[in-house]
Design a protein around this motif. Sequence first.
Motif, PDB file in Angstrom:
ATOM      1  N   SER A  65      47.692 -42.261  13.216  1.00  0.00           N
ATOM      2  CA  SER A  65      48.341 -40.959  13.044  1.00  0.00           C
ATOM      3  C   SER A  65      47.489 -40.031  12.182  1.00  0.00           C
ATOM      4  O   SER A  65      46.631 -40.485  11.419  1.00  0.00           O
ATOM      5  N   PHE A  66      47.750 -38.735  12.325  1.00  0.00           N
ATOM      6  CA  PHE A  66      47.043 -37.750  11.510  1.00  0.00           C
ATOM      7  C   PHE A  66      47.444 -37.904  10.053  1.00  0.00           C
ATOM      8  O   PHE A  66      48.581 -38.249   9.737  1.00  0.00           O
ATOM      9  N   THR A  67      46.502 -37.631   9.161  1.00  0.00           N
ATOM     10  CA  THR A  67      46.793 -37.716   7.730  1.00  0.00           C
ATOM     11  C   THR A  67      46.562 -36.370   7.059  1.00  0.00           C
ATOM     12  O   THR A  67      45.580 -35.685   7.346  1.00  0.00           O
ATOM     13  N   TYR A  68      47.485 -36.020   6.213  1.00  0.00           N
ATOM     14  CA  TYR A  68      47.374 -34.772   5.473  1.00  0.00           C
ATOM     15  C   TYR A  68      46.585 -34.972   4.177  1.00  0.00           C
ATOM     16  O   TYR A  68      46.130 -34.001   3.575  1.00  0.00           O
ATOM     17  N   LYS A  69      46.467 -36.208   3.740  1.00  0.00           N
ATOM     18  CA  LYS A  69      45.855 -36.492   2.442  1.00  0.00           C
ATOM     19  C   LYS A  69      44.445 -35.910   2.337  1.00  0.00           C
ATOM     20  O   LYS A  69      44.059 -35.375   1.294  1.00  0.00           O
ATOM     21  N   GLY A  70      43.696 -35.986   3.430  1.00  0.00           N
ATOM     22  CA  GLY A  70      42.335 -35.454   3.420  1.00  0.00           C
ATOM     23  C   GLY A  70      42.305 -33.953   3.186  1.00  0.00           C
ATOM     24  O   GLY A  70      41.359 -33.420   2.596  1.00  0.00           O
ATOM     25  N   ILE A  71      43.343 -33.239   3.655  1.00  0.00           N
ATOM     26  CA  ILE A  71      43.432 -31.795   3.434  1.00  0.00           C
ATOM     27  C   ILE A  71      43.595 -31.509   1.949  1.00  0.00           C
ATOM     28  O   ILE A  71      42.920 -30.648   1.387  1.00  0.00           O
ATOM     29  N   PHE A  72      44.491 -32.263   1.304  1.00  0.00           N
ATOM     30  CA  PHE A  72      44.696 -32.089  -0.129  1.00  0.00           C
ATOM     31  C   PHE A  72      43.423 -32.424  -0.908  1.00  0.00           C
ATOM     32  O   PHE A  72      43.050 -31.733  -1.857  1.00  0.00           O
ATOM     33  N   GLU A  73      42.750 -33.486  -0.487  1.00  0.00           N
ATOM     34  CA  GLU A  73      41.514 -33.894  -1.153  1.00  0.00           C
ATOM     35  C   GLU A  73      40.425 -32.836  -0.986  1.00  0.00           C
ATOM     36  O   GLU A  73      39.611 -32.625  -1.885  1.00  0.00           O
ATOM     37  N   LEU A  74      40.441 -32.164   0.158  1.00  0.00           N
ATOM     38  CA  LEU A  74      39.487 -31.081   0.391  1.00  0.00           C
ATOM     39  C   LEU A  74      39.684 -29.965  -0.633  1.00  0.00           C
ATOM     40  O   LEU A  74      38.727 -29.468  -1.228  1.00  0.00           O
ATOM     41  N   TYR A  75      40.930 -29.593  -0.846  1.00  0.00           N
ATOM     42  CA  TYR A  75      41.225 -28.545  -1.838  1.00  0.00           C
ATOM     43  C   TYR A  75      40.963 -29.032  -3.264  1.00  0.00           C
ATOM     44  O   TYR A  75      40.551 -28.254  -4.125  1.00  0.00           O
TER      45      TYR A  75
END
Length: 199
Positions: free
Chosen positions: A139-149
């Motif tokens: 499944s897609f993960t949002y965690k990487g988006i937060f880590e990017l920011y």
Amino acid sequence: MTNTEIAQLKEDIKKELRLEMKAELKELVKNEICALLFDEGAFETPLRAYIKSLAYEDIHYLRMLNNGLVKHGSNLIEIPETSTGTLSMKLKKNINFKQLYDNCIESGIMEASFDDFKAVLNFEAESGYIYWLQKARKSFTYKGIFELYESVYDEDFFNLNPHLQRLFIAYLSNKFLLEGKPKLYVEFEKSFNKVYKGK
């Protein structure tokens, strides 16, 4: 003079003395406060600073900002459409957006033009989308988006101001496409809480 008259006279004298002492004390306190305020200037600097900050930050600066007469500093990014116009997140120093973009593209976690990538990371309202491809297992993960920011902003994401947190999540839910479409705010919020709040 009778004893009663003498007692009454003493009482009147005491009353008059109390009134005189009260008036003298009042004048003394007033003089001391005036001396502190004006002669010694004890409160002058903090008062001036406070009044100036109110006038500049809350009134003058925002009015000039809205009229395009001033801009934020290069490392202070305002999130669009805030209710107060004062919420912001501070960029880390010496961010190399091109290198960060290249790393994300090479690792296959996203697809976007460099201009859209940089615009979204800078919370620009008029930007394209980032197609997020990163998956955890299936499944897609949002965690990487937060880590990017996290890699770009000097903020404590574990303790974001609740209003700033809502604006942040709302922006992400409108700018990142998973499976080609935006995800609901509640889905981003759920993931954010799981990562940072332990919920």
